[in-house]
Each structure stands twice: as structure tokens, then as C-alpha cells.
Design an enzyme around this catalytic site. Structure first.
Site, short mmCIF file in Angstrom:
data_model
loop_
_atom_site.label_atom_id
_atom_site.label_comp_id
_atom_site.label_asym_id
_atom_site.label_seq_id
_atom_site.Cartn_x
_atom_site.Cartn_y
_atom_site.Cartn_z
N ASN A 145 0.79 -1.23 0.00
CA ASN A 145 0.00 0.00 0.00
C ASN A 145 0.83 1.28 0.00
O ASN A 145 0.38 2.34 0.42
CB ASN A 145 -1.06 -0.03 1.10
CG ASN A 145 -0.48 -0.17 2.48
OD1 ASN A 145 0.74 -0.16 2.65
ND2 ASN A 145 -1.33 -0.28 3.47
N HIS A 163 3.34 4.80 4.39
CA HIS A 163 2.97 4.75 5.80
C HIS A 163 2.76 6.16 6.31
O HIS A 163 3.48 7.08 5.92
CB HIS A 163 4.10 4.09 6.63
CG HIS A 163 3.90 4.31 8.10
ND1 HIS A 163 3.05 3.53 8.86
CD2 HIS A 163 4.38 5.27 8.94
CE1 HIS A 163 3.04 4.00 10.10
NE2 HIS A 163 3.84 5.05 10.18
N GLU A 199 7.07 7.51 16.65
CA GLU A 199 7.67 7.06 15.38
C GLU A 199 8.78 8.01 14.91
O GLU A 199 9.81 7.54 14.42
CB GLU A 199 6.58 6.94 14.31
CG GLU A 199 5.62 5.79 14.58
CD GLU A 199 4.54 5.61 13.52
OE1 GLU A 199 3.82 4.61 13.60
OE2 GLU A 199 4.42 6.46 12.62
N1 UDP Z 1 -1.02 -4.96 6.52
C1 UDP Z 1 -1.03 -6.11 5.74
N2 UDP Z 1 -2.15 -6.89 5.75
C2 UDP Z 1 -3.24 -6.61 6.49
C3 UDP Z 1 -3.23 -5.43 7.28
C4 UDP Z 1 -2.10 -4.63 7.27
O1 UDP Z 1 -0.06 -6.41 5.05
O2 UDP Z 1 -4.23 -7.35 6.44
C5 UDP Z 1 0.17 -4.09 6.50
C6 UDP Z 1 0.00 -2.88 5.60
O3 UDP Z 1 1.26 -2.60 4.97
C7 UDP Z 1 -0.35 -1.78 6.58
C8 UDP Z 1 0.53 -2.18 7.76
O4 UDP Z 1 0.44 -3.60 7.81
O5 UDP Z 1 -0.09 -0.50 6.06
C9 UDP Z 1 0.14 -1.60 9.09
O6 UDP Z 1 -1.20 -1.89 9.35
P1 UDP Z 1 -2.13 -0.80 10.05
O7 UDP Z 1 -3.42 -1.47 10.40
O8 UDP Z 1 -1.38 -0.12 11.15
O9 UDP Z 1 -2.45 0.21 8.85
P2 UDP Z 1 -1.91 1.67 8.43
O10 UDP Z 1 -1.75 2.47 9.70
O11 UDP Z 1 -0.62 1.48 7.68
O12 UDP Z 1 -2.98 2.23 7.54
#
Ligand code: UDP
Length: 157
Positions: free
Chosen positions: A123, A126, A137
Site C-alpha cells: 500500500n 505509511h 515514530e
Molecule cells: N497490513 C497487511 N495486511 C493486512 C493489514 C495490514 O499487510 O491485512 C500491512 C499494511 O502494509 C499496513 C501495515 O500492515 O499498512 C500496518 O497496518 P495498520 O493497520 O497499522 O495500517 P496503516 O496504519 O498502515 O494504515
């Protein structure tokens, strides 16, 4: 006074943004930086890093038990990341809106993930999800000496 907005709480808020390895590999770094600049946020830190598993273990401390965590580690260490600190009024919330939903299928068109990503595991970017997390962070990814507090050339001529 032209710059009196500087005194409003939240103006000096900072957040961590990182272009993930897929974003770097797909040459999206410039386009991503452009979105923050055109919004009016101030870049106060920027570096390219090959991230270690030790750093990621601290960065993603709440995700260790998730089934996708091992593949997340492989993805995040698969190439360099471009880490940035952006500053400005409500930058944490605005950045999350700009980045879009974690799940790419839910990310609105016009957001970075909505425009550049089709899967949650790739995605592209970050962004810290709260001011508390942002402080944690930023101190994890950057030394104080790497953050530069600069002023605009038209600030006080
Ligand atoms: N991620 C993944 N699979 C999932 C959920 C999250 O690979 O089912 C990864 C994705 O890269 C995501 C990161 O883990 O950006 C951190 O997850 P978070 O829920 O903290 O989301 P974010 O804050 O990045 O939107």
C-alpha cells in the site's frame, strides 16, 4: 501580523510519512512528496533507509501477533524506504486523509493509496495514525539533529 498563525496550537504538529519499498521501486517518491508540498505542509526531515527488522519490530509493535506480520517484515525490508517528517496544522489527521484507507480497495480515489495501490500488502506509504504515535515514530526513525526547523525566504524580508 503575517505569520501570527504560527501561534495557533497544532500548527507545529509533526508526523512520520514513509514511502514503502513498493513506492520507491515504482518511482512514486516524487509524486508522493509533491502531494504534501502542494497541500502546504513543511518538510523538516527526509532520508532513504534500508530498514532493519529491529526498527520494524518497534515500529509495528502492535502487529507482532498478526498472521501477516512475517510477510509485512519481508515487504518492508525488500528495498529502501524514504522516510520523511512533515509539519503543519493538523498534519497527522490531514496526512491520514491524504494517504487513504489501509485497505486499498476501500481507499478513495484521489488518496495516495486510492490512486497508486490495489492491495493492502503493497500500500505504498505509511503515515502515523495519531499525534502520540507520530512522536514515538519520529523519535524511532530520526535523530533530533536530522530534523531541521527552517523558515520561508519570504518570512520577514
Ligand atoms: N497490513 C497487511 N495486511 C493486512 C493489514 C495490514 O499487510 O491485512 C500491512 C499494511 O502494509 C499496513 C501495515 O500492515 O499498512 C500496518 O497496518 P495498520 O493497520 O497499522 O495500517 P496503516 O496504519 O498502515 O494504515
Amino acid at each position: 501580523k503575517l505569520n501570527s498563525y504560527i501561534d495557533i496550537p497544532g500548527v507545529k504538529e509533526r508526523t512520520l510519512v514513509a514511502v514503502k519499498p513498493d513506492g520507491v521501486q515504482r518511482r512514486l517518491v516524487g509524486q508522493i512528496i509533491k502531494r504534501f508540498e502542494q497541500r502546504g505542509f513543511r518538510l523538516v526531515g527526509l532520508k532513504m533507509v534500508q530498514v532493519s527488522e529491529e526498527l520494524l519490530d518497534q515500529h509495528y509493535v502492535s502487529l507482532h501477533k498478526k498472521p501477516f506480520y512475517p510477510s509485512l517484515l519481508r515487504y518492508m525490508t525488500s528495498g529502501p524506504v524514504v522516510a520523511m517528517v512533515w509539519e503543519g496544522h493538523n498534519v497527522v489527521k490531514s496526512t491520514r486523509m491524504l494517504v487513504g484507507d489501509t485497505n486499498s480497495a476501500e481507499a478513495m480515489p484521489g488518496t495516495l493509496r486510492g490512486d497508486f495501490s490495489i492491495h493492502v500488502s503493497r500500500n505504498v506509504v505509511h503515515a502515523s495514525d495519531s499525534t502520540e504515535v507520530a512522536q514515538k515514530e519520529i523519535s524511532l526513525w530520526f535523530q533530533c539533529s536530522e530534523l531541521i526547523d527552517w523558515e520561508c525566504c519570504d518570512h520577514e524580508l
